[in-house]
Write a protein that holds these residues in place. Sequence first.
Motif: not given
Length: 485
Positions: A355-360, A390-393
Amino acid sequence: MLNIKLIYKALGTLLFIEAMMMIVCSGLSLYMGEDDTLAFIISTILTILGGIGLKYLGRDASNTLGRRDAYLLVTFTWVIFSLFGSFPFLISGYITNFTDAYFETMSGFTTTGSSIIDDVEKLPHGMLFWRSMTQWVGALGIVFFTIAIIPSLVGGNVKVFSAEATGPIRTKMHPRLGTTAKWIWSIYSLLTISCAVCFYLSGMGLFDCLNYSMTITATGGFSTHNASTGYFHSCAIHYTAIIFMFLSGTSFTLLYLTIFKWRIKAFLKNTEFRLYILLIVLATIPITYLLVTHNEYSYEYAFRKSLFQVVSSLTTTGIFNDNVGTWTHISWVIMGICMFIGGCAGSTSGGFKCVRLAMVINILRNEIKRTLHPKAILPVKINDTIIHYSSQVSLLAFMTMFMLMCVLGFIIMILSGIDSTNSIIIAISCVSNIGPSLDVAVGPSMSWTMLPAFVKWILCVLMLMGRLEIISVLVLVTPSFWKDH
């Protein structure tokens, strides 16, 4: 102000749970008539005494748990559980020094799967089951496991869930945390039982069924045989392991929606799950081709071996069914990337998380679009949910710290005299909680005994930070954490 008494009280309760785990192993050892029975009995007594002592120190504690208390409780739980969990190894004499015993136990509870035991087949049944049980309980979180059994523990506080859960998005299935914990553990238990039954039907013995089902659904990787699942030489067993590693690396929220709510489409529409599938496909195809062309494997054999190792690496299980030290270096690179990424958030797997990779990927895509359209408003969406700035940061901060931990581990390994290939793989494997390295020097079939004692302690810290996703541990060393206001 930190509520130290409540932390003592909760730790005491948790140690009683660990003592019950030891009683199960002592019963198995007694039934098998092996020489580790006394070691488990003594360890149980010491653990119970430790629990009583902590409960006494925490008497009259208020049941109010703050955020700082939650982080301190969760971190101390893993440290103390590993301390008492090392007693059976030490008292029985199967591990002769405290550093190795603590490393083995921390590796178990964090589901890393790295082992300093050269020949696990020499261990008695009770000790083998203890190793498997540490991984099974640690997979979803020690405190979270206890909340499922004792919802009143620290009021079933959601802050504990936030401190111990994995992934950037904390999804609850029910307003009450205790009910959520029970649902998750029900799914986890169902997966474990189903895995054991499938292994048994595939021809695996009962004891091996129990152990492998526990460590595979925990994505931990501890085995009862030196050759791991390669010991069985069975296509059915290998494909069964692949299926349950894959399911265990999937978000338990998705499994809940599918199994109990019959929302099958939730799988197909989920952004993280689709990326999870895509990564498996993209990694398996080239490795299969390389095994056919360079190792001269047959097509089915190459596909099975490559799919097994890709799923094992991506879900951070770390078990193996072939000597990957004989594979081409590019195969190692592909599996190393899988180890770094890890499985889905809300599963038992470690790593950076899909999920973090998808966000990146979404953030990078938006930045590229913004160069052409500077005034465009481009939100980051995951499953039709807008991710707040803020979640992106926080995501980028976590990614930076995750990579720094890997680099730090790599530098320490290099300074310790370990070759560069194993150094980077050892660092990634500890931070991602996957365990075995790839080269034949430390290889998946070898132990980590050769590492210096101080390196093992550093790796214990990396394993703990990787399991608690760095922040929960790192926050304890900041000066502001210990200030009253």
